[in-house]
Scaffold this motif. Structure first.
Motif, PDB file in Angstrom:
ATOM      1  N   TYR A   1     114.294 -15.348  24.540  1.00 21.44           N
ATOM      2  CA  TYR A   1     115.422 -16.241  24.293  1.00 21.44           C
ATOM      3  C   TYR A   1     116.156 -15.838  23.016  1.00 21.44           C
ATOM      4  O   TYR A   1     115.702 -14.981  22.256  1.00 21.44           O
ATOM      5  CB  TYR A   1     114.956 -17.696  24.199  1.00 21.44           C
ATOM      6  CG  TYR A   1     113.912 -17.973  23.132  1.00 21.44           C
ATOM      7  CD1 TYR A   1     114.270 -18.509  21.899  1.00 21.44           C
ATOM      8  CD2 TYR A   1     112.561 -17.716  23.371  1.00 21.44           C
ATOM      9  CE1 TYR A   1     113.312 -18.771  20.930  1.00 21.44           C
ATOM     10  CE2 TYR A   1     111.595 -17.982  22.420  1.00 21.44           C
ATOM     11  CZ  TYR A   1     111.983 -18.505  21.191  1.00 21.44           C
ATOM     12  OH  TYR A   1     111.037 -18.770  20.231  1.00 21.44           O
ATOM     13  N   LEU A   2     117.312 -16.468  22.802  1.00 19.32           N
ATOM     14  CA  LEU A   2     118.157 -16.189  21.643  1.00 19.32           C
ATOM     15  C   LEU A   2     118.191 -17.407  20.719  1.00 19.32           C
ATOM     16  O   LEU A   2     118.126 -18.550  21.173  1.00 19.32           O
ATOM     17  CB  LEU A   2     119.585 -15.856  22.071  1.00 19.32           C
ATOM     18  CG  LEU A   2     119.778 -14.686  23.039  1.00 19.32           C
ATOM     19  CD1 LEU A   2     121.252 -14.527  23.383  1.00 19.32           C
ATOM     20  CD2 LEU A   2     119.231 -13.391  22.446  1.00 19.32           C
ATOM     21  N   GLN A   3     118.301 -17.143  19.432  1.00 20.87           N
ATOM     22  CA  GLN A   3     118.506 -18.200  18.433  1.00 20.87           C
ATOM     23  C   GLN A   3     119.871 -17.982  17.786  1.00 20.87           C
ATOM     24  O   GLN A   3     120.111 -16.965  17.140  1.00 20.87           O
ATOM     25  CB  GLN A   3     117.424 -18.143  17.358  1.00 20.87           C
ATOM     26  CG  GLN A   3     116.046 -18.513  17.835  1.00 20.87           C
ATOM     27  CD  GLN A   3     115.014 -18.424  16.728  1.00 20.87           C
ATOM     28  OE1 GLN A   3     115.146 -17.663  15.770  1.00 20.87           O
ATOM     29  NE2 GLN A   3     113.950 -19.212  16.838  1.00 20.87           N
ATOM     30  N   GLU A   4     120.759 -18.928  17.967  1.00 24.59           N
ATOM     31  CA  GLU A   4     122.119 -18.793  17.438  1.00 24.59           C
ATOM     32  C   GLU A   4     122.134 -18.879  15.919  1.00 24.59           C
ATOM     33  O   GLU A   4     121.458 -19.706  15.319  1.00 24.59           O
ATOM     34  CB  GLU A   4     122.992 -19.898  18.026  1.00 24.59           C
ATOM     35  CG  GLU A   4     124.442 -19.836  17.623  1.00 24.59           C
ATOM     36  CD  GLU A   4     125.269 -20.948  18.250  1.00 24.59           C
ATOM     37  OE1 GLU A   4     126.005 -21.641  17.511  1.00 24.59           O
ATOM     38  OE2 GLU A   4     125.150 -21.140  19.491  1.00 24.59           O
ATOM     39  N   VAL A   5     122.957 -18.009  15.306  1.00 27.43           N
ATOM     40  CA  VAL A   5     123.090 -18.013  13.847  1.00 27.43           C
ATOM     41  C   VAL A   5     124.475 -17.487  13.475  1.00 27.43           C
ATOM     42  O   VAL A   5     124.966 -16.521  14.066  1.00 27.43           O
ATOM     43  CB  VAL A   5     121.972 -17.164  13.181  1.00 27.43           C
ATOM     44  CG1 VAL A   5     121.965 -15.737  13.706  1.00 27.43           C
ATOM     45  CG2 VAL A   5     122.103 -17.172  11.673  1.00 27.43           C
ATOM     46  N   MET A   6     125.123 -18.145  12.530  1.00 28.46           N
ATOM     47  CA  MET A   6     126.424 -17.686  12.037  1.00 28.46           C
ATOM     48  C   MET A   6     126.198 -16.637  10.948  1.00 28.46           C
ATOM     49  O   MET A   6     125.359 -16.811  10.057  1.00 28.46           O
ATOM     50  CB  MET A   6     127.237 -18.857  11.490  1.00 28.46           C
ATOM     51  CG  MET A   6     127.587 -19.907  12.518  1.00 28.46           C
ATOM     52  SD  MET A   6     128.585 -19.283  13.901  1.00 28.46           S
ATOM     53  CE  MET A   6     130.130 -18.860  13.048  1.00 28.46           C
ATOM     54  N   VAL A   7     126.966 -15.540  11.028  1.00 31.75           N
ATOM     55  CA  VAL A   7     126.752 -14.431  10.091  1.00 31.75           C
ATOM     56  C   VAL A   7     128.057 -14.000   9.438  1.00 31.75           C
ATOM     57  O   VAL A   7     129.143 -14.204   9.987  1.00 31.75           O
ATOM     58  CB  VAL A   7     126.115 -13.224  10.809  1.00 31.75           C
ATOM     59  CG1 VAL A   7     124.756 -13.594  11.384  1.00 31.75           C
ATOM     60  CG2 VAL A   7     127.034 -12.664  11.897  1.00 31.75           C
ATOM     61  N   PRO A   8     127.981 -13.362   8.263  1.00 32.90           N
ATOM     62  CA  PRO A   8     129.173 -12.826   7.615  1.00 32.90           C
ATOM     63  C   PRO A   8     129.776 -11.698   8.438  1.00 32.90           C
ATOM     64  O   PRO A   8     129.076 -11.039   9.217  1.00 32.90           O
ATOM     65  CB  PRO A   8     128.651 -12.294   6.273  1.00 32.90           C
ATOM     66  CG  PRO A   8     127.277 -12.827   6.120  1.00 32.90           C
ATOM     67  CD  PRO A   8     126.758 -13.120   7.484  1.00 32.90           C
TER      68      PRO A   8
END
Length: 443
Positions: free
Chosen positions: A69-76
């Motif tokens: 599965y994927l874990q959503e994360v906001m990145v620069p």
């Protein structure tokens, strides 16, 4: 034969099975060939980083794991733009072009930026300079890594403050830019990028790395001509943040499924090359741990989870998000292991844990001695698993030979051809062997 001796013999046989599988049928090298050849550099926020997420998910799904599965994360999202240009402009004679690259996160120059140069090796030297010696100039931070250290990571850590903080300290003195000697013990023409930081209290100055040969040349020319100028042109910029993901795959434990052992590397890389040793090798080794356990029939008694972390290089957003989600879910994490020192010959493991736990792990050193990876020492384990501190009993870093790593780290030379198949597969086997023991006995 005593029960403990019998157990030790069984474990020795099982670890040998893991190494045999890795050396005869290992998939780390071929997976790395795909990652680096089909996708290449994977800077956070880039289309290539998203391609790597998709690749990681598909590759782990093919292993037949219990869950992917994927874990959503906001990145620069920082972009380098056009290739950087730099030239030393002597008072007399021809200019001298130098190989440079922008440090990650730097602002651009807004065209050509030309100014004088002042060279320093320490913060004290910079602080001692009169204001008129620094204002309006480039500050050139030229402290080399200490070649006397056996562990090159120590030298990297000590010299790295120039790269991280150079632009801030130069801005405090009224400079117009920061030039930093590349963090390597090699003498060559490859500039080394890497993360730097800004402080909102001072101006954001453009910051560039010079190759070690270039730094030596600039230093020499400055001695002969202190009034020379330096011209720099960079078009890098920071765009809006982008949604990205950690990629997670796991084998559920047969006896204690609620106890979790994490193993991981970071999927993002810098953009100058293919990100092979940093950290493509750590990603493929972490996935290979799961494959080796399945292929040898050594189903772990505790849940083993492989994580391809996003954004280690310029923010650690993936590592922080993984720890945040683990805490929110009240997960019970036994240990976490990271591979982020390249795919070189295994030496053993570094451990961040109480002394008693380190000693407990060191009891397994003889099982790894036949494979020359039996050095278990206290030390830093890894950046992406560091946020789990306090949630796990031990943080463990895969430790491999470090003498060549900083020759290519963060440069255009970090390519697939620099990775040796046997070294890479031996590393995955070492990691899988220790995780097999952790899943069986705990801490």
């Amino acid at each position: 034969m005593s029960a403990s001796a019998q157990t030790s013999k069984i474990d020795s046989v099982n670890i040998r099975k893991i190494y045999d599988e890795a050396l005869l049928r290992g998939q780390s090298y071929d997976n790395l060939r795909q990652l680096t050849g089909q996708i290449g550099g994977r800077l956070s926020g880039s289309p290539q980083a998203q391609q790597a997420v998709d690749w990681g998910k598909v590759t782990m799904e093919k292993l037949g794991l219990d869950r992917v599965y994927l874990q959503e994360v906001m990145v620069p999202h920082w972009v380098r733009g056009a290739k950087e240009k730099a030239e030393i402009k002597p008072a007399k004679g021809k200019g001298v072009a130098l190989n440079v690259c922008a440090l990650g996160g730097s602002v651009g120059t807004g065209g050509k930026l030309r100014a004088g140069v002042v060279e320093v090796k320490t913060w004290a030297e910079l602080a001692a300079l009169p204001a008129d010696r620094v204002k309006g100039k480039f500050v050139f931070f030229n402290r080399p890594m200490n070649a006397a250290y056996i562990e090159t990571g120590r030298a990297y850590g000590e010299a790295g403050d120039q790269r991280r903080n150079g632009a801030v300290e130069a801005a405090k003195r009224g400079a117009v830019g920061a030039l930093v000697r590349s963090l390597t013990l090699a003498h060559d023409d490859f500039p080394h990028t890497g993360a730097m930081r800004y402080d909102e209290a001072v101006a954001k100055l453009p910051a560039a790395a010079l190759s070690t040969n270039g730094a030596d040349e600039l230093s020499q020319l400055l001695k002969a001509d202190p009034d020379l100028t330096f011209e720099l042109e960079m078009s890098c910029e920071t765009l809006s943040e982008v949604k990205s993901y950690n990629v997670v795959g796991e084998i559920r434990g047969s006896r204690l499924p609620d106890e979790i052992i994490t193993v991981g590397g970071h999927l993002d890389s810098w953009d100058l090359a293919q990100g092979a040793h940093d950290d493509g090798t750590g990603c493929v080794q972490s996935m290979e741990v799961l494959r080796l356990l399945k292929a040898t029939g050594l189903r772990p008694e505790r849940t083993v989870r492989a994580v391809l972390f996003m954004n280690e290089e310029n923010g650690v957003r993936g590592g922080n998000k993984y720890a945040e989600l683990a805490k929110a879910a009240n997960e019970k994490h036994l240990a976490a292991m990271e591979s982020d020192g390249g795919g070189f010959t295994p030496r053993g493991f570094t451990i961040e844990a109480p002394a008693a736990t380190v000693k407990r792990l060191q009891q397994w050193q003889p099982l790894f001695a036949p494979y020359f990876s039996g050095r278990f020492t206290a030390g830093h384990a890894g950046t992406d698993i560091e946020p789990l501190k306090g949630q796990v009993k031990a943080l463990i870093g895969y430790d491999c030979d470090s003498q060549r790593y900083f020759d290519i780290h963060h440069t255009a030379a970090d390519t697939f051809d620099k990775v040796n198949r046997r070294e890479l597969e031996l590393g995955g086997a070492s990691m899988a062997g220790l995780i097999y023991l952790l899943s069986k006995y705990g801490l």
